[in-house]
Design an enzyme around this catalytic site. Sequence first.
Site, short mmCIF file in Angstrom:
data_model
loop_
_atom_site.label_atom_id
_atom_site.label_comp_id
_atom_site.label_asym_id
_atom_site.label_seq_id
_atom_site.Cartn_x
_atom_site.Cartn_y
_atom_site.Cartn_z
N CYS A 21 0.86 -1.19 0.00
CA CYS A 21 0.00 0.00 0.00
C CYS A 21 0.89 1.23 0.00
CB CYS A 21 -0.99 -0.02 1.16
SG CYS A 21 -0.25 0.04 2.81
N ASN B 252 2.16 1.47 4.48
CA ASN B 252 2.41 0.20 5.19
C ASN B 252 2.07 0.30 6.69
OD1 ASN B 252 5.26 -2.03 5.80
ND2 ASN B 252 3.17 -2.58 5.29
N CYS C 252 -1.63 0.84 7.38
CA CYS C 252 -3.08 0.57 7.45
C CYS C 252 -3.46 -0.68 6.65
CB CYS C 252 -3.89 1.77 6.96
SG CYS C 252 -3.67 3.26 7.97
N ARG C 253 -3.51 -0.55 5.34
CA ARG C 253 -4.09 -1.62 4.52
C ARG C 253 -3.18 -2.84 4.37
NH1 ARG C 253 -5.10 2.21 -0.43
NH2 ARG C 253 -3.22 3.08 0.53
N SER C 254 -1.94 -2.63 3.97
CA SER C 254 -1.11 -3.83 3.68
C SER C 254 -0.72 -4.62 4.94
CB SER C 254 0.10 -3.50 2.80
OG SER C 254 0.97 -2.60 3.43
N ASP D 82 -8.05 3.91 0.67
CA ASP D 82 -7.15 4.37 1.74
C ASP D 82 -7.99 4.90 2.91
OD1 ASP D 82 -5.34 5.64 3.33
OD2 ASP D 82 -4.35 6.71 1.70
#
Length: 160
Positions: free
Chosen positions: A11, A14, A16-18, A128
């Site tokens: 993401c 690195n 939040c999402r990934s 995001d």
Amino acid sequence: MSDPIRVLFVCLGNICRSPTAEGVFRRYLEDHGLSARVAVDSCGTGNWHVGSAPDERARKAAAGRGVDIGHLRARQFQPEDLEAFHYILTMDRQNLADIRDVWMQQGGTEPRLFLDYLPDNPVSEVPDPYYGGDDGFDHVLDLIHQASEGLLADIRAHLD
Ligand code: 4NP
């Protein structure tokens, strides 16, 4: 046993999402007895948060589904990752474009969108959640769970 299949989630930050995808997918692998055969990592295209733990909101949302990501630390994508990983899965189109620029120059594993593994995919990007509210993190988890099913099926087909 043969070398593990290596999966990298990407993401922007690195945090939040990934890392959420890393934690959730690692859990899927554990639940299916595949931890020794598939390795998982995550990174960001940006460097602002290198060395940081995941965002507290991401940690809480993942913990709410029984997944601990508190020990993960952010790192930035490196060109060598294109050689080291067999699956390079980005959260959104901007992440994809950034990694693809490097891939066009040096080759290696072609990056693709993680949500390509979402069945009957109505959505192509994991949005995001950084500047939004807490419900954004739950939405991220929903998408990651659904795409993880598809990714697991794809990997299993390669393992069998
Ligand atoms: P992520 O979220 O890419 O899912 O880790 C973000 C984290 C930080 C920033 C942007 C997105 N930031 O601009 O600092």
